[in-house]
Design an enzyme around this catalytic site. Sequence first.
Site, PDB file in Angstrom:
ATOM      1  NE  ARG A  82      -2.539   0.958   3.517  1.00  0.00           N
ATOM      2  CZ  ARG A  82      -3.222   0.678   4.627  1.00  0.00           C
ATOM      3  NH1 ARG A  82      -4.479   0.281   4.562  1.00  0.00           N
ATOM      4  NH2 ARG A  82      -2.645   0.792   5.814  1.00  0.00           N
ATOM      5  CE  LYS A 184      -2.238   4.612   7.297  1.00  0.00           C
ATOM      6  NZ  LYS A 184      -3.441   5.252   7.834  1.00  0.00           N
ATOM      7  CD  GLU A 220     -11.700   5.616   4.559  1.00  0.00           C
ATOM      8  OE1 GLU A 220     -11.216   4.772   5.328  1.00  0.00           O
ATOM      9  OE2 GLU A 220     -11.089   6.045   3.572  1.00  0.00           O
TER      10      GLU A 220
END
Length: 341
Positions: A82, A184, A220
């Site tokens: 990721r 992220k 989210e």
Amino acid sequence: MEKKNIDWSNLGFGYQVTDKRYVSNYKNGAWDDGVLTDEATITLSECAGVLQYAQTCFEGLKAYTTEDGRTVCFRPDLNASRMKDSCERLEMPVFPEDRFVEAVKAVVHANEAYVPPYGSGATLYIRPYMFGSSPVIGVKPAEEYQFRMFCTPVGPYFKGGAKPITIRVSDYDRAAPHGTGHIKAGLNYAMSLYQIVDAHEKGFDENMYLDAGSRTYVEETGGANFIFITKDGKMVTPKSDSILPSITRRSLMVVAEKYLGMTVEHRQVRFDELGDFAECGLCGTAAVISPVGKINDHGREICFPSGMDEMGPVTKKLYDTLTGIQMGRIEAPEGWIVEID
Ligand code: PLP
Ligand code: COI
């Protein structure tokens, strides 16, 4: 290994300095060999890319002491991969995935005294991150970067641990369609600070973000994905290109299906169907699984039948199975648990 004298059971989710961290620098198109260092402070150019244009991304994972006394971490290869995605989207050099996993092992090994004992309720949180370190004044990527990884012992992300929390629907968005919500990037968190401070001031634990394009679907929270349980025991979890692909959520989909025999639906979840669910939870490395008892939509409350006193029964089963795998009480799928030697 003698552990540090820390009141493990009363730790919150905070930073404390530990003994060693990993540092590698990228210069002239290549990463150096990387070292473990005692130096917890960074000195940077006043014009570093991270300071001017927020060129930075990070990861989060945990190490645990298992029931039989081993030190392990959970799926670090997925954090490496990721982070690669984050770096590519932010025009940053990728830190090789195998070296990322080696660095996790080195950092945890060097700070073994800070890995909380089995059963204490605490874990060791590992924070890998990267930033543009060379000067940049025109808007462009930096030429030099630093990759670092530190760790810190932590307790529950939400005060009260497994007690259901109350969240509210945010009027501001977290991530634009076709933006950076799926990686992220530090910038995703900078722009959520106003909302989290406001939510806390108004007595809510977190914000629920809806899709920015139509404000119809659930995305989210600021730091975790959602899971919902239907009245007939299915697990439903929102699908969107602008939410972060949580490793915990992806793991829970396997746990639900393969360990608990549940049906799992990964699909768009309309905000107006939330009242149909029996249970709701937030999942993530920091959040683990935190039950949500209530969602406040501008004064209108959506109360889940599981209530405000304890985790719903299906969420509890998911929680027990996932943490059982992480702490070595339940056999893990191949490759999920990586031992620190
Ligand atoms: N969503 C956001 C926005 C996050 O910051 C995090 C934390 O990493 C998660 C979801 C959960 O992801 P993971 O389970 O990989 O920790
Ligand atoms: C994590 O769960 O690792 C995160 O990075 C979430 C953050 C909000 C603490």
